[in-house]
Design a protein around this motif. Sequence first.
Motif, PDB file in Angstrom:
ATOM      1  N   LEU A   1      -4.958  -8.758 -32.443  1.00  0.00           N
ATOM      2  CA  LEU A   1      -4.603 -10.512 -32.822  1.00  0.00           C
ATOM      3  C   LEU A   1      -2.608 -11.038 -31.984  1.00  0.00           C
ATOM      4  CD1 LEU A   1      -4.924  -9.848 -36.567  1.00  0.00           C
ATOM      5  CD2 LEU A   1      -6.374 -11.727 -34.942  1.00  0.00           C
ATOM      6  N   VAL A   2      -2.369  -9.488 -31.433  1.00  0.00           N
ATOM      7  CA  VAL A   2      -0.985 -10.080 -30.640  1.00  0.00           C
ATOM      8  C   VAL A   2      -1.785 -10.312 -29.379  1.00  0.00           C
ATOM      9  CG1 VAL A   2       0.608  -8.982 -29.409  1.00  0.00           C
ATOM     10  CG2 VAL A   2      -0.204  -8.211 -31.641  1.00  0.00           C
ATOM     11  N   ALA A   3      -3.104  -9.600 -28.935  1.00  0.00           N
ATOM     12  CA  ALA A   3      -3.904  -9.544 -27.941  1.00  0.00           C
ATOM     13  C   ALA A   3      -4.069 -11.658 -27.919  1.00  0.00           C
ATOM     14  CB  ALA A   3      -4.878  -8.956 -27.192  1.00  0.00           C
ATOM     15  N   ILE A   4      -4.552 -12.116 -28.516  1.00  0.00           N
ATOM     16  CA  ILE A   4      -5.270 -13.152 -28.399  1.00  0.00           C
ATOM     17  C   ILE A   4      -4.288 -14.406 -28.774  1.00  0.00           C
ATOM     18  CG2 ILE A   4      -6.704 -14.407 -30.270  1.00  0.00           C
ATOM     19  CD1 ILE A   4      -8.129 -12.250 -31.185  1.00  0.00           C
ATOM     20  N   TYR A   5      -2.929 -13.652 -29.139  1.00  0.00           N
ATOM     21  CA  TYR A   5      -1.967 -14.443 -29.268  1.00  0.00           C
ATOM     22  C   TYR A   5      -1.682 -14.816 -28.176  1.00  0.00           C
ATOM     23  CZ  TYR A   5       3.256 -16.260 -29.771  1.00  0.00           C
ATOM     24  OH  TYR A   5       3.945 -16.835 -29.362  1.00  0.00           O
ATOM     25  N   ALA A   6      -1.540 -13.676 -27.335  1.00  0.00           N
ATOM     26  CA  ALA A   6      -1.133 -13.865 -26.121  1.00  0.00           C
ATOM     27  C   ALA A   6      -1.564 -14.470 -25.043  1.00  0.00           C
ATOM     28  CB  ALA A   6      -1.229 -12.070 -25.721  1.00  0.00           C
ATOM     29  N   GLY A   7      -3.165 -14.574 -25.579  1.00  0.00           N
ATOM     30  CA  GLY A   7      -4.072 -15.176 -24.585  1.00  0.00           C
ATOM     31  C   GLY A   7      -4.095 -16.791 -25.027  1.00  0.00           C
ATOM     32  N   LEU A   8      -4.264 -17.370 -25.790  1.00  0.00           N
ATOM     33  CA  LEU A   8      -4.071 -18.533 -26.447  1.00  0.00           C
ATOM     34  C   LEU A   8      -3.293 -19.317 -26.423  1.00  0.00           C
ATOM     35  CD1 LEU A   8      -6.457 -18.532 -29.496  1.00  0.00           C
ATOM     36  CD2 LEU A   8      -7.014 -18.818 -27.352  1.00  0.00           C
ATOM     37  N   ALA A   9      -1.324 -18.473 -26.895  1.00  0.00           N
ATOM     38  CA  ALA A   9      -0.975 -18.923 -26.427  1.00  0.00           C
ATOM     39  C   ALA A   9      -0.076 -19.505 -24.540  1.00  0.00           C
ATOM     40  CB  ALA A   9       0.815 -17.506 -26.415  1.00  0.00           C
ATOM     41  N   GLN A  10      -1.099 -19.493 -24.204  1.00  0.00           N
ATOM     42  CA  GLN A  10      -0.647 -18.923 -22.728  1.00  0.00           C
ATOM     43  C   GLN A  10      -1.866 -20.715 -22.481  1.00  0.00           C
ATOM     44  OE1 GLN A  10      -1.037 -16.416 -19.308  1.00  0.00           O
ATOM     45  NE2 GLN A  10      -1.206 -14.736 -20.928  1.00  0.00           N
ATOM     46  N   VAL A  11      -2.389 -20.779 -22.727  1.00  0.00           N
ATOM     47  CA  VAL A  11      -3.679 -21.409 -22.242  1.00  0.00           C
ATOM     48  C   VAL A  11      -3.028 -23.304 -22.907  1.00  0.00           C
ATOM     49  CG1 VAL A  11      -5.711 -23.085 -23.913  1.00  0.00           C
ATOM     50  CG2 VAL A  11      -5.765 -20.418 -23.310  1.00  0.00           C
ATOM     51  N   LEU A  12      -2.188 -22.844 -24.122  1.00  0.00           N
ATOM     52  CA  LEU A  12      -1.638 -23.879 -25.070  1.00  0.00           C
ATOM     53  C   LEU A  12       0.118 -24.135 -24.364  1.00  0.00           C
ATOM     54  CD1 LEU A  12      -1.978 -23.317 -28.603  1.00  0.00           C
ATOM     55  CD2 LEU A  12      -3.263 -24.733 -27.374  1.00  0.00           C
TER      56      LEU A  12
END
Length: 200
Positions: free
Chosen positions: A174-185
């Motif tokens: 879940l933290v990896a998903i957050y780290a990825g999508l945070a970069q997009v947003l």
Amino acid sequence: MKENVQSMVTDTKIVDTTSNPAPLGLCAFGMTTVLLNIHNIGFTELDSMILAMGVFFGGFAQILAGLMEFKKNNTFGTTAFTAYGVFWLTLVTLIILPKMGLIDAPSKIAMGFYLSIWGLFTLMLFIGTFRISKALQFVFGSLTVLFFLLAIGDFTGNTLFTQIAGVEGVVCGLVAIYAGLAQVLNELYQDDVFPLGIVK
């Protein structure tokens, strides 16, 4: 004449206009990790849904991200995404080929060593994340623990370790998903809307 030629020589600056492949790699890793560890907790069977995610998203998408990081001259990203993409392909292979009767299934001891060597590999990459961000420090630190917990579960045959690893693995994913999508947003909004704890 020589002076005139020299005056015409100008410096050429190459500007990188390619997109950031890290969000793809992180989301591919994170989403597949969450699904596998929901199985490790005991909520689902190890079925075709997880295996398909392992091959195409956890496997091929991460390898693609790694190749894109190569173009970005990012050695860490190239190594991490390509390696973990191949990890998913090898893991699925270790599951599918024995079921097809093509090879013998690995022993629990063999799987313990398999997971341990990936744990050591991840531990070394974890050291590198101290030059990147706190979000990646958490991802790689928790992934290191995940590999070793799973290895202990295989070495001892104690399923409690596997279930604990499952819970820890879901958090890691879940933290990896957050780290990825945070970069997009953050890129879209041109601001640190979702903090990553970038090391400066």
